[in-house]
Write a protein that holds these residues in place. Structure first.
Motif, PDB file in Angstrom:
ATOM      1  N   ALA A  76      98.856   7.751  75.808  1.00 60.55           N
ATOM      2  CA  ALA A  76      97.913   8.258  74.799  1.00 60.55           C
ATOM      3  C   ALA A  76      96.758   7.300  74.565  1.00 60.55           C
ATOM      4  N   ARG A  77      96.639   6.273  75.379  1.00 59.09           N
ATOM      5  CA  ARG A  77      95.641   5.224  75.134  1.00 59.09           C
ATOM      6  C   ARG A  77      94.217   5.777  75.063  1.00 59.09           C
ATOM      7  N   ARG A  78      93.819   6.563  76.046  1.00 62.29           N
ATOM      8  CA  ARG A  78      92.429   7.030  76.095  1.00 62.29           C
ATOM      9  C   ARG A  78      92.106   7.917  74.898  1.00 62.29           C
ATOM     10  N   GLU A  79      93.008   8.835  74.565  1.00 64.81           N
ATOM     11  CA  GLU A  79      92.770   9.721  73.433  1.00 64.81           C
ATOM     12  C   GLU A  79      92.754   8.948  72.120  1.00 64.81           C
ATOM     13  N   ALA A  80      93.624   7.956  71.998  1.00 67.00           N
ATOM     14  CA  ALA A  80      93.671   7.160  70.770  1.00 67.00           C
ATOM     15  C   ALA A  80      92.377   6.372  70.587  1.00 67.00           C
ATOM     16  N   VAL A 137      86.900  -3.197  60.944  1.00 69.78           N
ATOM     17  CA  VAL A 137      88.336  -3.266  60.679  1.00 69.78           C
ATOM     18  C   VAL A 137      88.876  -1.870  60.400  1.00 69.78           C
ATOM     19  N   TYR A 138      89.951  -1.528  61.069  1.00 66.51           N
ATOM     20  CA  TYR A 138      90.664  -0.275  60.807  1.00 66.51           C
ATOM     21  C   TYR A 138      92.027  -0.628  60.246  1.00 66.51           C
ATOM     22  N   ALA A 139      92.243  -0.305  58.974  1.00 64.57           N
ATOM     23  CA  ALA A 139      93.501  -0.624  58.288  1.00 64.57           C
ATOM     24  C   ALA A 139      94.045   0.659  57.669  1.00 64.57           C
ATOM     25  N   PRO A 140      94.779   1.468  58.426  1.00 66.83           N
ATOM     26  CA  PRO A 140      95.203   2.787  57.959  1.00 66.83           C
ATOM     27  C   PRO A 140      96.387   2.776  57.009  1.00 66.83           C
ATOM     28  N   GLY A 141      97.053   1.622  56.835  1.00 64.24           N
ATOM     29  CA  GLY A 141      98.261   1.609  56.027  1.00 64.24           C
ATOM     30  C   GLY A 141      99.416   2.234  56.786  1.00 64.24           C
ATOM     31  N   ARG A 142     100.308   2.869  56.061  1.00 63.31           N
ATOM     32  CA  ARG A 142     101.496   3.435  56.704  1.00 63.31           C
ATOM     33  C   ARG A 142     101.126   4.639  57.570  1.00 63.31           C
ATOM     34  N   SER A 174     102.128   8.074  65.526  1.00 63.89           N
ATOM     35  CA  SER A 174     100.713   7.723  65.351  1.00 63.89           C
ATOM     36  C   SER A 174     100.514   6.216  65.433  1.00 63.89           C
ATOM     37  N   LEU A 175     101.462   5.459  64.883  1.00 63.07           N
ATOM     38  CA  LEU A 175     101.363   4.001  64.956  1.00 63.07           C
ATOM     39  C   LEU A 175     101.427   3.544  66.408  1.00 63.07           C
ATOM     40  N   ALA A 176     102.345   4.127  67.187  1.00 56.64           N
ATOM     41  CA  ALA A 176     102.471   3.750  68.592  1.00 56.64           C
ATOM     42  C   ALA A 176     101.200   4.095  69.366  1.00 56.64           C
ATOM     43  N   GLU A 177     100.622   5.248  69.101  1.00 57.94           N
ATOM     44  CA  GLU A 177      99.400   5.649  69.792  1.00 57.94           C
ATOM     45  C   GLU A 177      98.233   4.731  69.435  1.00 57.94           C
ATOM     46  N   THR A 178      98.137   4.373  68.151  1.00 58.73           N
ATOM     47  CA  THR A 178      97.066   3.472  67.728  1.00 58.73           C
ATOM     48  C   THR A 178      97.237   2.104  68.378  1.00 58.73           C
ATOM     49  N   LEU A 179      98.466   1.617  68.415  1.00 58.04           N
ATOM     50  CA  LEU A 179      98.735   0.325  69.050  1.00 58.04           C
ATOM     51  C   LEU A 179      98.372   0.370  70.535  1.00 58.04           C
ATOM     52  N   ALA A 180      98.656   1.488  71.185  1.00 57.07           N
ATOM     53  CA  ALA A 180      98.394   1.615  72.618  1.00 57.07           C
ATOM     54  C   ALA A 180      96.910   1.531  72.943  1.00 57.07           C
TER      55      ALA A 180
END
Length: 356
Positions: A164-168, A232-237, A242-248
């Protein structure tokens, strides 16, 4: 539920509980390997003892603060002692994720005293002791009461979202020209936010192009001192997917811990899982296993912040080095920290034929 591995967890006091998540993911991994496993919650009552008595093995996920205020939970070793006396007598394994607070004042001295005594009592009623980092395993092997003691690292609590890296990145507004740094924290003071800020500012100053800093985690506190050139992007919980996709989406993962990176850090494991190049700190709790993997992650002494910044800047300027480090980190994860590897290790230690 004979023939089942029971994973015992506490109620915890945080909205995000990585140790409970680890227990749930461990049970899931045992089931994926063809075994039988379930998670049960311990409390001051005796109901969990009756449930646990009807299985072959119990694995206690231990962090003192999961089981009582200020980590005070004398009912836990008492409950395990009762479990030892049941006719079915399951094998009791203690998995130490956190041992006790370090002493740094009268309050921590008081908590540290009873937490140390509590850990001794728990080891006394356990058959096997596991530790999530090598230094703790080595220490407990030498202590009384003597119990078979082994090092078993944690795995990633996130699903693999590398695809999901490119889409994220597109969703974050990160073009191919954007460098994305990432850090994941619960807000615990062991995470050195100053290192993150200094490194991000230095990269922004020297690169002169788009920079995005992912400040991830439900407890991530505000970042003070970030320069205007750093978005800075700080989305919180976030939901785990979604967290895994953002990290990727990241190009570089920052892991500055006051006690050093170690095999108890599920956040670092998630970065390895997603093939992210990692820059971390080498401290008193860093495992030799990680120090020796110098081709898979970059470690710098925790007490020299400037070296951390220099390492981040160096990798920020070389896509080739980042790719090589990330690929080697992913291979390290597959070889040592994937859940299938952890389950095999656990089965070897416990002789787990009964729940296979």
């Amino acid at each position: 539920m004979r023939g089942t591995l029971m994973v015992l967890v506490g109620r915890g006091r945080r909205s995000v509980d990585a140790i409970r998540e680890h227990g749930e993911r461990l049970a899931e991994a045992v089931r994926e390997a063809g075994g039988r496993a379930a998670v049960i919650e311990a409390d001051r009552g005796a109901r969990w003892v009756a449930k646990a008595a009807d299985c072959d093995a119990v694995l206690v996920q231990y962090n003192p603060f999961q089981y009582g205020k200020w980590g005070f939970a004398p009912w836990l070793p008492a409950g395990l002692a009762r479990l030892r006396r049941t006719p079915t007598r399951p094998l009791i394994t203690l998995m130490v994720h956190e041992s006790f607070v370090p002493i740094a004042g009268w309050r921590s001295a008081l908590m540290g005293l009873w937490q140390r005594s509590q850990l001794v009592a728990l080891r006394g009623v356990s058959d096997v002791v596991l530790a999530s980092i090598e230094p703790w395993a080595e220490l407990m092997r030498r202590q009384r009461p003597r119990r078979p003691t082994f090092h078993v690292p944690v795995g990633s609590n996130l699903p693999d979202r590398r695809n999901a890296r490119r889409e994220a990145r597109a969703g974050l507004g990160a073009s191919d020209d954007t460098l994305v740094l990432a850090s994941l924290t619960t807000g615990h003071p062991s995470h050195l936010l100053g290192h993150v800020v200094s490194a991000a500012n230095a990269v922004a100053e020297r690169r002169g192009r788009a920079l995005l800093l992912l400040h991830l985690g439900a407890g991530a506190p505000p970042l003070d001192g970030v320069e205007e050139g750093v978005r800075v992007y700080a989305p919180g919980r976030l939901p785990v997917g979604s967290l895994a996709e953002t990290l990727a989406s990241a190009d570089l993962y920052l892991a500055p811990f006051v006690d050093g990176v170690s095999t108890r850090r599920s956040s670092m494991m998630a970065a390895l899982q997603h093939a992210l190049p990692i820059i971390g700190t080498d401290g008193p709790l860093t495992d030799a296993q990680l120090r020796e993997a110098s081709d898979a992650l970059r470690l710098v002494p925790v007490d020299v912040p400037g070296l951390f910044t220099d390492a981040v800047v160096e990798l920020a300027e070389s896509a080739e080095k980042r790719q090589q480090l990330g690929e080697r980190g992913r291979r390290l994860y597959e070889r040592c920290f994937d859940w299938s590897v952890i389950v095999r290790r656990l089965n070897e230690i416990l002789g787990a034929e009964s729940w296979q």
